[in-house]
Write an enzyme that holds these catalytic residues in place. Sequence first.
Site, PDB file in Angstrom:
ATOM      1  N   ASP A 106      -2.316  -1.413  10.388  1.00 40.28           N
ATOM      2  CA  ASP A 106      -2.575  -1.313   8.945  1.00 40.28           C
ATOM      3  C   ASP A 106      -3.326  -2.521   8.398  1.00 40.28           C
ATOM      4  OD1 ASP A 106      -1.234   1.071   8.919  1.00 40.28           O
ATOM      5  OD2 ASP A 106       0.588   0.285   7.973  1.00 40.28           O
ATOM      6  N   LYS A 109       0.851  -1.204   0.000  1.00 41.29           N
ATOM      7  CA  LYS A 109       0.000   0.000   0.000  1.00 41.29           C
ATOM      8  C   LYS A 109       0.878   1.242   0.000  1.00 41.29           C
ATOM      9  CE  LYS A 109       0.844   1.346   4.490  1.00 41.29           C
ATOM     10  NZ  LYS A 109       1.657   2.538   4.808  1.00 41.29           N
ATOM     11  N   PRO A 168       9.594  -4.434  -0.329  1.00 42.27           N
ATOM     12  CA  PRO A 168      10.701  -4.124   0.583  1.00 42.27           C
ATOM     13  C   PRO A 168      10.191  -3.956   2.008  1.00 42.27           C
ATOM     14  CG  PRO A 168      10.706  -2.643  -1.329  1.00 42.27           C
ATOM     15  CD  PRO A 168       9.437  -3.424  -1.390  1.00 42.27           C
ATOM     16  N   GLY A 212       3.893  -4.204   3.930  1.00 40.38           N
ATOM     17  CA  GLY A 212       4.076  -5.597   3.496  1.00 40.38           C
ATOM     18  C   GLY A 212       3.661  -6.618   4.551  1.00 40.38           C
ATOM     19  N   GLY A 213       4.118  -6.449   5.778  1.00 40.27           N
ATOM     20  CA  GLY A 213       3.797  -7.402   6.847  1.00 40.27           C
ATOM     21  C   GLY A 213       2.302  -7.422   7.129  1.00 40.27           C
ATOM     22  N   SER A 214       1.681  -6.244   7.147  1.00 39.95           N
ATOM     23  CA  SER A 214       0.238  -6.141   7.422  1.00 39.95           C
ATOM     24  C   SER A 214      -0.562  -6.784   6.294  1.00 39.95           C
ATOM     25  CB  SER A 214      -0.183  -4.673   7.534  1.00 39.95           C
ATOM     26  OG  SER A 214       0.565  -4.041   8.533  1.00 39.95           O
ATOM     27  N   ALA A 222       9.782  -0.161   4.928  1.00 36.41           N
ATOM     28  CA  ALA A 222       9.675   0.772   3.814  1.00 36.41           C
ATOM     29  C   ALA A 222       8.414   1.628   3.881  1.00 36.41           C
ATOM     30  CB  ALA A 222       9.689  -0.003   2.490  1.00 36.41           C
ATOM     31  N   GLY A 223       7.484   1.308   4.806  1.00 41.82           N
ATOM     32  CA  GLY A 223       6.223   2.060   4.872  1.00 41.82           C
ATOM     33  C   GLY A 223       5.219   1.602   3.834  1.00 41.82           C
ATOM     34  N   LEU A 224       5.450   0.385   3.285  1.00 46.95           N
ATOM     35  CA  LEU A 224       4.579  -0.121   2.221  1.00 46.95           C
ATOM     36  C   LEU A 224       3.582  -1.166   2.723  1.00 46.95           C
ATOM     37  CD1 LEU A 224       7.324  -0.395  -0.567  1.00 46.95           C
ATOM     38  CD2 LEU A 224       5.527   1.350  -0.408  1.00 46.95           C
TER      39      LEU A 224
END
Length: 280
Positions: A133, A9, A91, A98-100, A94-96
């Site tokens: 998130d 995201k 990545p 990914g884990g969530s 990174a604030g993207l």
Amino acid sequence: MLRLFSPAKINLFLRIVSKRSDGYHNLSSVFQTITLGDTLIIEPSAYDRLTCTDPQLPTDESNLILKATALFRRQTNLKHAFNIHLIKRIPTQAGLGGGSSNAATMLWACNQLAKTNLPLHILKQWGATIGSDVPFFFSEGTAYCTGKGESVQPLSALASRSLWIVKPPEALSTPEVYRRLGFDSSAQLSTPSDLEAFLSGSLPLFNDLEVPAFDIYPQLKKLKATLIESGFETVLMSGSGSAFFCIGQGSLPSNLSVTSFPVQFMRRGTYDWYSDGLIE
Ligand code: C5P
């Protein structure tokens, strides 16, 4: 066996509204899923086992995917366990999200493979206990999020955009960025006009977490300036960083030591999970 896409995201704007008594921050943000994502390959098994293409990523119970399976078992009193292979492309730090996204995808998979047919608002509620998130990913991919992020107002599709995700080598820890923000509890609450302004196109895109992130790594501020000089109309850090997204006609300078991904906005169908369109 299930093969599911798990999208990243970005935050098209991110305002930190106030600090809460539980130590978290209230935010006001439009979240959007993008075509950069991981793949989870999941099959029923006698016990949980997670493998990953990225050897740096922990595959023990600290991984949000295994937290999601344990949570599903606890909440349903079922014994289902899974063998999961994670193809990691998003990545980390990174604030993207990914884990969530992986955690939300795993909850969706558990619901499918255990044939529990739970409504999404239940999975979303459970997901909120794993990370702020996670609930967003149960929207259809575009949402206005408030509270810690768990209050999700779905939005209809935004005009499709092509953009670049640019990930510098610096990794940022979310708690550290929030700590560095140094927000006290006296700031004003609730900015409902953000959404109206955003939808009417009159909200300049901004991310309140850029200041503390640039404080931690001043080179990120330089990178942002370089990307703006390269002709992009909008260059904004996503979430707590360190990835940026760039919108517009610019071209990435070839001498930057960054990883870059050309992406587009993406959404899921009402009854389907996100898909990268690849045939299994
Ligand atoms: O919810 P999650 O575990 O992803 O949050 C990680 C950390 O980020 C929290 O421990 C908190 O320090 C910070 N955070 C925050 N306010 C939010 C979301 C996260 O302060 N809305």
